[in-house]
Scaffold this active site. Structure first.
Site, PDB file in Angstrom:
ATOM      1  N   ARG A 150     -12.056 -15.671  41.364  1.00  0.00           N
ATOM      2  CA  ARG A 150     -11.921 -16.164  39.941  1.00  0.00           C
ATOM      3  C   ARG A 150     -12.244 -15.229  39.131  1.00  0.00           C
ATOM      4  O   ARG A 150     -13.112 -14.251  39.126  1.00  0.00           O
ATOM      5  CB  ARG A 150     -12.919 -17.598  39.908  1.00  0.00           C
ATOM      6  N   LYS A 174     -18.760 -21.076  42.452  1.00  0.00           N
ATOM      7  CA  LYS A 174     -19.104 -22.073  41.717  1.00  0.00           C
ATOM      8  C   LYS A 174     -20.420 -23.051  42.420  1.00  0.00           C
ATOM      9  O   LYS A 174     -20.167 -22.718  43.532  1.00  0.00           O
ATOM     10  CB  LYS A 174     -17.810 -23.263  41.970  1.00  0.00           C
ATOM     11  N   HIS A 241      -5.730 -16.067  37.024  1.00  0.00           N
ATOM     12  CA  HIS A 241      -5.731 -16.847  38.010  1.00  0.00           C
ATOM     13  C   HIS A 241      -4.697 -16.912  38.908  1.00  0.00           C
ATOM     14  O   HIS A 241      -4.557 -17.302  39.831  1.00  0.00           O
ATOM     15  CB  HIS A 241      -6.004 -18.471  37.635  1.00  0.00           C
ATOM     16  N   ARG A 244      -5.099 -14.763  41.835  1.00  0.00           N
ATOM     17  CA  ARG A 244      -5.730 -15.683  42.686  1.00  0.00           C
ATOM     18  C   ARG A 244      -4.841 -16.284  43.416  1.00  0.00           C
ATOM     19  O   ARG A 244      -4.653 -16.482  44.876  1.00  0.00           O
ATOM     20  CB  ARG A 244      -6.885 -16.755  42.103  1.00  0.00           C
ATOM     21  N   HIS A 267     -13.211 -22.599  48.219  1.00  0.00           N
ATOM     22  CA  HIS A 267     -12.985 -24.055  47.738  1.00  0.00           C
ATOM     23  C   HIS A 267     -14.193 -25.099  48.461  1.00  0.00           C
ATOM     24  O   HIS A 267     -14.113 -24.640  49.796  1.00  0.00           O
ATOM     25  CB  HIS A 267     -11.666 -24.292  48.045  1.00  0.00           C
ATOM     26  N   TYR A 276      -1.224 -24.636  48.367  1.00  0.00           N
ATOM     27  CA  TYR A 276      -0.546 -23.546  48.555  1.00  0.00           C
ATOM     28  C   TYR A 276       0.626 -23.860  49.845  1.00  0.00           C
ATOM     29  O   TYR A 276       1.615 -23.036  49.970  1.00  0.00           O
ATOM     30  CB  TYR A 276      -1.594 -22.362  48.919  1.00  0.00           C
TER      31      TYR A 276
END
Length: 302
Positions: A150, A174, A241, A244, A267, A276
């Site tokens: 990110r 995150k 992004h 990414r 994630h 994806y």
């Protein structure tokens, strides 16, 4: 019983004083419920109350919205109406919540855009040593594509977070979750050349610096990516992004396990990574159609 608009004003006051919502959220509630009240008034008159609204009227309202806004916005407006009626039910001001009988509109599945391999390869070559900050820009692009970071993770890197000899990065993701991600050989070389050009730095120094020698910010990284992408293709807008997404898609197309990609991307849920698979399935079908003899469109008979 109060007219609908007065009930909405009272609900907004409740949200402001009791729920302590942010001004942005309050404004969204206010805007969505006022729009709903305007529709009800047009259908039933200004004296209509919340009790007068049934699920059929609400369906007509959503049908009208469907011609104007996306399903995600429809869902937000329906959620505001549901909350409004739940509040009125607790007060005993209505006997039912018509919004509970309406299913939330399903959001459109928007597949993430990604560069193909040739485009990604060309992008990595756009910064040159002759340009100001060319070595830095190449290191940034290579790191984003090599590790799928990110942009906030990239800008947060310090020199101590990289292990060039081992080809690894320590990333703070995150929720303050730390993870270790591989760093490809091209990215290792690009970072080494960049650090050599600026004379290294202390372990705690930011890895990527702006023109003033401070930590680079997300907006600057976005400008760097966008500028170099426009050198290889006329895309309207490409963000960090996008690299990414490109990393994840190319990993999947190369045979990587979905769970491994989930770990690399940081994630929390596998469902986030599964988007994806849609992109790669499209690619697989394209390859199948071109390669399999029985997949080709038969020649029309004479």
């Amino acid at each position: 019983m109060q007219p609908l608009m007065e009930q909405i004003r009272a609900f907004r006051l409740h949200l402001e004083t009791e729920r302590n919502l942010s001004p942005h959220t309050l404004a969204a509630y206010d805007r969505d419920l006022r729009q709903f009240a305007a529709f009800v008034a047009a259908e039933m008159g200004d004296s209509a109350t919340a009790e007068d609204v049934d699920h059929l009227l609400l369906r007509r309202y959503l049908a009208q919205l469907g011609t104007q806004i996306r399903k995600s916005s429809q869902g937000r407006k329906l959620a505001a109406i549901r909350s409004f009626y739940r509040h009125l039910l607790r007060l005993g001001s209505v006997s039912r919540n018509p919004a509970e009988l309406i299913a939330t509109p399903k959001r459109e599945q928007r597949l993430p855009f990604h560069l193909d391999i040739d485009q990604a390869t060309a992008l990595m070559e756009t910064p040159t040593e002759e340009e100001n900050y060319g070595l830095r820009d190449r290191a940034i692009l290579e790191t984003l594509y090599s590790s799928g970071l990110r942009v906030s993770e990239l800008t947060g890197l310090a020199i101590r977070d990289i292990n060039l000899a081992g080809g690894m990065l320590r990333v703070m993701g995150k929720g303050g979750k730390e993870r270790i991600v591989p760093l490809g050989s091209r990215a290792v070389r690009a970072i080494q050349e960049y650090l050599d050009s600026r004379g290294g730095g202390t372990a705690t120094a930011p890895l990527f610096l702006n023109s003033r020698g401070d930590r680079i910010n997300r907006r600057s990284v976005a400008r760097i990516v966008d500028a170099h992408v426009h050198e290889i293709a006329a895309f309207k807008h490409i963000s960090p992004h996008t690299l990414r997404h490109t990393f994840a898609t190319h990993m999947l197309e190369g045979g990587a396990d979905l769970r491994a990609i989930q770990e690399l991307l940081g994630h929390a849920s596998l469902s986030t990574t599964q988007k994806y698979t849609h992109v790669s399935l499209d690619r697989l079908m394209e390859v199948y159609d071109k390669a399999h003899p029985k997949a080709r469109t038969p020649e029309p008979e004479e």
